[in-house]
Design a protein around this motif. Structure first.
Motif, PDB file in Angstrom:
ATOM      1  N   ALA A 218      17.247  -8.016  24.081  1.00  0.00           N
ATOM      2  CA  ALA A 218      16.990  -7.315  22.820  1.00  0.00           C
ATOM      3  C   ALA A 218      16.573  -8.311  21.743  1.00  0.00           C
ATOM      4  CB  ALA A 218      18.218  -6.537  22.382  1.00  0.00           C
ATOM      5  N   LYS A 219      15.382  -8.129  21.212  1.00  0.00           N
ATOM      6  CA  LYS A 219      14.838  -9.058  20.234  1.00  0.00           C
ATOM      7  C   LYS A 219      14.976  -8.513  18.805  1.00  0.00           C
ATOM      8  CE  LYS A 219      13.467 -12.156  23.178  1.00  0.00           C
ATOM      9  NZ  LYS A 219      14.120 -13.492  23.206  1.00  0.00           N
ATOM     10  N   PRO A 220      15.272  -9.395  17.852  1.00  0.00           N
ATOM     11  CA  PRO A 220      15.378  -8.978  16.452  1.00  0.00           C
ATOM     12  C   PRO A 220      14.092  -8.311  15.957  1.00  0.00           C
ATOM     13  CG  PRO A 220      16.293 -11.162  16.741  1.00  0.00           C
ATOM     14  CD  PRO A 220      15.626 -10.814  18.031  1.00  0.00           C
ATOM     15  N   THR A 221      14.268  -7.255  15.173  1.00  0.00           N
ATOM     16  CA  THR A 221      13.133  -6.436  14.739  1.00  0.00           C
ATOM     17  C   THR A 221      13.331  -5.991  13.300  1.00  0.00           C
ATOM     18  OG1 THR A 221      12.828  -5.623  17.003  1.00  0.00           O
ATOM     19  CG2 THR A 221      11.809  -4.337  15.239  1.00  0.00           C
ATOM     20  N   VAL A 222      12.261  -6.061  12.510  1.00  0.00           N
ATOM     21  CA  VAL A 222      12.273  -5.540  11.144  1.00  0.00           C
ATOM     22  C   VAL A 222      10.998  -4.734  10.936  1.00  0.00           C
ATOM     23  CG1 VAL A 222      13.712  -7.404  10.222  1.00  0.00           C
ATOM     24  CG2 VAL A 222      11.208  -7.627  10.206  1.00  0.00           C
ATOM     25  N   VAL A 223      10.972  -3.967   9.837  1.00  0.00           N
ATOM     26  CA  VAL A 223       9.840  -3.078   9.573  1.00  0.00           C
ATOM     27  C   VAL A 223       9.301  -3.330   8.171  1.00  0.00           C
ATOM     28  CG1 VAL A 223       9.116  -0.664   9.301  1.00  0.00           C
ATOM     29  CG2 VAL A 223      10.684  -1.301  11.155  1.00  0.00           C
ATOM     30  N   ALA A 224       7.970  -3.443   8.069  1.00  0.00           N
ATOM     31  CA  ALA A 224       7.308  -3.454   6.769  1.00  0.00           C
ATOM     32  C   ALA A 224       7.157  -2.007   6.329  1.00  0.00           C
ATOM     33  CB  ALA A 224       5.946  -4.119   6.873  1.00  0.00           C
ATOM     34  N   ASP A 262      11.624 -13.539  18.025  1.00  0.00           N
ATOM     35  CA  ASP A 262      12.748 -14.254  18.629  1.00  0.00           C
ATOM     36  C   ASP A 262      13.982 -14.279  17.742  1.00  0.00           C
ATOM     37  OD1 ASP A 262      11.693 -14.905  21.098  1.00  0.00           O
ATOM     38  OD2 ASP A 262      10.747 -16.750  20.377  1.00  0.00           O
ATOM     39  N   SER A 263      13.779 -14.232  16.438  1.00  0.00           N
ATOM     40  CA  SER A 263      14.898 -14.251  15.497  1.00  0.00           C
ATOM     41  C   SER A 263      14.515 -13.417  14.285  1.00  0.00           C
ATOM     42  CB  SER A 263      15.224 -15.685  15.056  1.00  0.00           C
ATOM     43  OG  SER A 263      14.186 -16.175  14.208  1.00  0.00           O
ATOM     44  N   PHE A 264      15.504 -13.086  13.479  1.00  0.00           N
ATOM     45  CA  PHE A 264      15.183 -12.350  12.266  1.00  0.00           C
ATOM     46  C   PHE A 264      14.367 -13.215  11.307  1.00  0.00           C
ATOM     47  CE2 PHE A 264      18.701  -9.499  13.593  1.00  0.00           C
ATOM     48  CZ  PHE A 264      18.003  -8.300  13.516  1.00  0.00           C
ATOM     49  N   HIS A 265      14.589 -14.513  11.322  1.00  0.00           N
ATOM     50  CA  HIS A 265      13.774 -15.407  10.499  1.00  0.00           C
ATOM     51  C   HIS A 265      12.299 -15.273  10.888  1.00  0.00           C
ATOM     52  CE1 HIS A 265      12.379 -19.015   8.438  1.00  0.00           C
ATOM     53  NE2 HIS A 265      11.820 -19.393   9.578  1.00  0.00           N
ATOM     54  N   HIS A 266      12.017 -15.345  12.189  1.00  0.00           N
ATOM     55  CA  HIS A 266      10.635 -15.203  12.644  1.00  0.00           C
ATOM     56  C   HIS A 266      10.089 -13.815  12.325  1.00  0.00           C
ATOM     57  CE1 HIS A 266      11.958 -18.591  15.309  1.00  0.00           C
ATOM     58  NE2 HIS A 266      10.724 -19.018  15.044  1.00  0.00           N
ATOM     59  N   ALA A 267      10.931 -12.802  12.480  1.00  0.00           N
ATOM     60  CA  ALA A 267      10.486 -11.429  12.230  1.00  0.00           C
ATOM     61  C   ALA A 267      10.130 -11.224  10.757  1.00  0.00           C
ATOM     62  CB  ALA A 267      11.568 -10.448  12.661  1.00  0.00           C
ATOM     63  N   PHE A 268      10.949 -11.756   9.843  1.00  0.00           N
ATOM     64  CA  PHE A 268      10.655 -11.610   8.422  1.00  0.00           C
ATOM     65  C   PHE A 268       9.378 -12.362   8.036  1.00  0.00           C
ATOM     66  CE2 PHE A 268      15.346 -10.699   7.794  1.00  0.00           C
ATOM     67  CZ  PHE A 268      15.147  -9.379   7.399  1.00  0.00           C
ATOM     68  N   LYS A 269       9.211 -13.552   8.589  1.00  0.00           N
ATOM     69  CA  LYS A 269       8.002 -14.328   8.304  1.00  0.00           C
ATOM     70  C   LYS A 269       6.761 -13.559   8.736  1.00  0.00           C
ATOM     71  CE  LYS A 269       9.331 -18.398   6.611  1.00  0.00           C
ATOM     72  NZ  LYS A 269       8.812 -18.931   5.316  1.00  0.00           N
ATOM     73  N   ALA A 270       6.818 -12.988   9.933  1.00  0.00           N
ATOM     74  CA  ALA A 270       5.667 -12.246  10.449  1.00  0.00           C
ATOM     75  C   ALA A 270       5.451 -10.952   9.661  1.00  0.00           C
ATOM     76  CB  ALA A 270       5.863 -11.946  11.930  1.00  0.00           C
ATOM     77  N   ARG A 271       6.543 -10.288   9.298  1.00  0.00           N
ATOM     78  CA  ARG A 271       6.409  -9.078   8.490  1.00  0.00           C
ATOM     79  C   ARG A 271       5.671  -9.371   7.199  1.00  0.00           C
ATOM     80  NH1 ARG A 271      11.426  -7.033   5.108  1.00  0.00           N
ATOM     81  NH2 ARG A 271      10.724  -8.936   4.065  1.00  0.00           N
ATOM     82  N   ASP A 272       6.040 -10.474   6.559  1.00  0.00           N
ATOM     83  CA  ASP A 272       5.427 -10.819   5.279  1.00  0.00           C
ATOM     84  C   ASP A 272       3.974 -11.270   5.445  1.00  0.00           C
ATOM     85  OD1 ASP A 272       7.841 -10.199   4.135  1.00  0.00           O
ATOM     86  OD2 ASP A 272       8.506 -12.283   3.938  1.00  0.00           O
ATOM     87  N   ALA A 273       3.598 -11.628   6.676  1.00  0.00           N
ATOM     88  CA  ALA A 273       2.215 -12.048   6.934  1.00  0.00           C
ATOM     89  C   ALA A 273       1.295 -10.873   7.242  1.00  0.00           C
ATOM     90  CB  ALA A 273       2.184 -13.044   8.097  1.00  0.00           C
ATOM     91  N   LEU A 274       1.845  -9.698   7.431  1.00  0.00           N
ATOM     92  CA  LEU A 274       1.022  -8.516   7.700  1.00  0.00           C
ATOM     93  C   LEU A 274       0.201  -8.156   6.463  1.00  0.00           C
ATOM     94  CD1 LEU A 274       3.711  -6.286   9.469  1.00  0.00           C
ATOM     95  CD2 LEU A 274       1.721  -7.338  10.584  1.00  0.00           C
ATOM     96  N   ARG A 275      -1.044  -7.751   6.686  1.00  0.00           N
ATOM     97  CA  ARG A 275      -1.892  -7.283   5.596  1.00  0.00           C
ATOM     98  C   ARG A 275      -2.098  -5.785   5.810  1.00  0.00           C
ATOM     99  NH1 ARG A 275      -6.984 -11.125   4.803  1.00  0.00           N
ATOM    100  NH2 ARG A 275      -7.066  -9.856   2.883  1.00  0.00           N
ATOM    101  N   ILE A 276      -1.388  -4.992   4.990  1.00  0.00           N
ATOM    102  CA  ILE A 276      -1.362  -3.543   5.199  1.00  0.00           C
ATOM    103  C   ILE A 276      -1.955  -2.843   3.984  1.00  0.00           C
ATOM    104  CG2 ILE A 276       0.096  -1.538   5.685  1.00  0.00           C
ATOM    105  CD1 ILE A 276       2.230  -3.495   6.734  1.00  0.00           C
ATOM    106  N   ARG A 277      -2.806  -1.861   4.256  1.00  0.00           N
ATOM    107  CA  ARG A 277      -3.282  -0.982   3.193  1.00  0.00           C
ATOM    108  C   ARG A 277      -2.536   0.338   3.326  1.00  0.00           C
ATOM    109  NH1 ARG A 277      -7.912   2.410   2.147  1.00  0.00           N
ATOM    110  NH2 ARG A 277      -8.733   1.997   4.258  1.00  0.00           N
TER     111      ARG A 277
END
Length: 712
Positions: A218-224, A262-277
């Motif tokens: 089970a991998k850490p997951t967050v949502v934008a 892999d971690s919530f740290h990585h998940a948050f970094k990637a979430r913040d890198a998303l470019r969403i309209r």
């Protein structure tokens, strides 16, 4: 009706929420105990409370309720220990998984009330079988034996642990003595202030919450999530996010865009890198002022007052409020092609399982829900938004996930207590109230096909509590209408009420004490104002108008214990309020320092409650203390603003729930003695505490508070 299940160890079961006579595969005996069967099935409801005595001398009861800090596991352990004469340390209360049938509902201050009879009967039956097994082993009359400390004791001092007797007790079909719970006069555990059985595990970190789980893979997951309520993804550029280290998947869901890493740290970094309209949500043009205006217009008219009467009237506004449990929502999900497993804290696990099964395309029988303890709820975990999202993400990502809603996620996109508007009129003549009318309107959830069921919850109901008389109605319909004069907390003559609603696409949910926390607060303010209009003291006025002796008794208790009427400096005052619900009643006396009206501080709270038998007075005191803090928070500081379709608040930095500096310097709770069966207590104190805080503020400042929270 108690049944014996076929097993190698003593295992007995009592039905919950069904008629025991509908059970199949068991033949009740005259003593109320049935013979074993290969499988026990009830005709209407599979929900059972099951007790097992293990060879290790542990008494295990799998609880079909969830522990969210209210202390239900301790209360049930005390019931079992009482009837078995077991050591409390030998009683274990794990949480049951979602059952195939049965509601498993935790809410409505119903858990102790619904379990008190079955749990005690269950343990009394087990005790009778264990005594019979020991009597046969020692060739003694069962009447010569007694039980203590999880063992049977013979007159000559011989002892046998329950664990050593469990196999032989399992074969006993007809105990040699009648299995009956003890009378209250013989209680030695029930009614004694007791520390929580899980307290050490909680403070040492041994207690496991969903966020502590290590489910394989089970991998850490967050949502934008969108900036506005109900906003939708128009387009997403996830190339930069996918290129970051540790990122496993980016998944679009109804609520936004999920990142699995892999971690919530990585998940948050990637979430913040998303470019969403984002497309704005349906409320993007709506803010607080417009919502309040709609609510005010939706309140049914008060009608014409009785001729020859004088009126005391008031209009009251209550803001949206977040549940904000200390443990943020977390769910672990592993959805495969043919089955699924979900781990999360839920007050409605069977409903959650059925909904999740439908959404991921599996039969309910192929979805397994593990119920975890929760770090607070206050109604939030009646809904299962996070579990639904976790299941959908797991299915799309083809791997197990551990989804965490951040504090910001839950406050800005989670469930909230609906805003409401109240219009009250008390008509009096000849020194007494002859008519009392309470009209209200609240925001109701409207999402169409993507509505409450699809988002993890059931549509709420508006319950109108006009001067103590409570009736339910579907939101937007008549809730009460004229009520007969024998209804109500107070002797207020002709009592009536009605409700309206404003349909908005907002995620709403039942909040601790549901509607009573707003309705009773408004009514208790009016009761104080009626007393003032008649030139009477608020406590004396209530004494002469309350219908119930029990409510009068708790009012008298707080008035005496809190030294009602004592002289206080300018800017400081006392306030009082009462409430009756769940076959229980409560009174609250508050002292407030409002010398700075913009920064009031509650300095003292005295509460008295009559809840019937208080299984654990220490747990009840904690519940009352919590409701006092809820009352302080929602009356003085805590609420949510809506700014152009978005929730303004996002954390405890701006959602101003009471902190230690806001807590009363002195708190005391008085539990009224009683031998009747337990009533409800978990939500009971909120309305009285909120009403008392509002009344104390009014008396301290000489104002008439009408909008809550006051410092909003």
């Amino acid at each position: 009706m108690v049944y014996t299940l076929a097993a190698s160890t003593l295992t007995v079961a009592a039905p919950l929420g069904c008629d025991g006579s509908s059970a199949e595969g068991a033949e009740p005996t005259a003593a109320g105990v049935s013979t074993p069967s290969d499988v026990l099935v009830t005709g209407e409801d599979e929900e059972m409370l099951v007790l097992e005595v293990t060879p290790a001398n542990k008494v295990v009861v799998r609880l079909p309720r969830v522990e969210v800090g209210q202390g239900i596991t301790t209360a049930v352990a005390m019931m079992i220990a009482e009837e078995l004469d077991a050591r409390l340390a030998d009683v274990e209360i794990p949480l049951a998984e979602a059952r195939t049938k049965g509601n498993q509902y935790t809410g409505g201050s119903s858990s102790v009330r619904s379990l008190y009879g079955p749990a005690r009967e269950l343990a009394a039956t087990a005790r009778a079988k264990l005594l019979t097994a020991a009597a046969r082993r020692w060739h003694l009359s069962v009447g010569l034996l007694r039980t203590r400390d999880t063992m049977v004791v013979a007159p000559d001092g011989r002892t046998a642990t329950f664990g050593s007797l469990t196999e032989s007790a399992a074969r006993i079909h007809h105990p040699a003595l009648r299995a009956e719970p003890k009378p209250a006069s013989r209680h030695r555990v029930i009614g004694q202030p007791t520390n929580r059985i899980d307290a050490r595990d909680i403070v040492t970190g041994a207690a496991k919450y969903a966020g502590d789980l290590s489910v394989a893979g089970a991998k850490p997951t967050v949502v934008a999530r969108p900036p506005t309520l109900g906003g939708k993804v128009v387009s997403v550029d996830d190339r930069a996010a996918r290129a970051l280290p540790g990122v496993h998947a980016v998944v679009r869901i109804a609520g936004g865009v999920a990142v699995v890493a892999d971690s919530f740290h990585h998940a948050f970094k990637a979430r913040d890198a998303l470019r969403i309209r984002w497309a704005p949500g349906p409320l993007a043009a709506l803010s607080d002022a417009a919502i309040r205006s709609r609510l005010r217009a939706a309140v049914p008219p008060l009608g014409t007052p009785l001729l020859g009467t004088r009126q005391v009237t008031g209009e009251f506004e209550f803001a949206f409020v977040s549940h904000a449990p200390m443990e943020v929502l977390t769910a672990v999900a592993d959805v495969r092609a043919g089955h699924a497993e979900i781990w999360f804290s839920s007050q409605t696990p069977t409903d959650a399982r059925d909904t999740i099964a439908s959404l991921v395309g599996l039969p309910a029988s192929k979805v397994r829900v593990h119920v975890m303890r929760g770090g607070g709820s206050f109604g939030r975990r009646l809904n299962y938004d996070a579990a639904i999202e976790a299941a959908q993400i797991s299915k799309a990502a083809h791997r197990p996930v551990k989804l965490m809603w951040t504090r910001n996620d839950d406050i800005r996109h989670g469930r909230m207590r609906p805003a409401s508007h109240h219009r009250i009129r008390a008509s009096h003549a000849g020194g007494r109230v002859v008519a009392f009318t309470h009209m209200m309107a609240s925001v109701n959830e409207s999402y169409g096909k993507g509505g409450p069921a699809a988002q993890g919850g059931a549509t709420g109901r508006v319950t109108t509590a006009v001067s103590g008389a409570r009736t339910s109605a579907v939101p937007g319909t008549s809730a009460a209408g004229p009520l007969p004069s024998d209804d109500g907390l107070y002797n207020f003559g002709r009592v009536s009420g009605d409700s309206g609603g404003v349909e908005l696409a907002m995620p709403l949910g039942a909040w601790r004490s549901v509607d009573s926390g707003t309705m009773r607060t408004a009514e208790e303010i009016v009761v104080d104002e009626v007393a003032a209009s008649l030139g009477e003291d608020p406590v004396a006025f209530r004494r002469t108008t309350l219908r119930s002796k029990a409510v009068t008794a708790v009012l008298d208790k707080v008035a005496t214990a809190g030294d009602w009427g004592r002289t206080m400096p300018a800017g400081r005052a006392q306030g009082v309020a009462v409430h009756e619900e769940y076959d229980s009643c409560v009174a609250c006396l508050v002292e407030i320092d409002a010398t700075d009206p913009k920064n009031p501080r509650v300095t003292k709270v005295v509460m008295a409650a009559d809840v019937g038998t208080a299984v654990n007075p220490r747990g009840l005191e904690a519940q009352l203390m919590g409701t006092a803090v809820d009352g302080i928070s929602t009356v003085l500081r805590a609420g949510l603003h809506i700014d152009r379709g978005a929730v303004r608040e996002g954390s405890f930095a701006d959602f101003h729930y009471a902190r230690q500096r806001d807590a009363p310097l002195h708190f005391e709770a008085h539990i009224m003695p009683s031998r009747r069966d337990p009533g409800g207590a978990g939500e009971l104190g909120v309305p009285a505490a909120a009403g008392a805080v509002a009344n104390a503020y009014a008396r301290a400042t000489g104002t008439r508070p009408r909008r809550f929270p006051l410092t909003f």
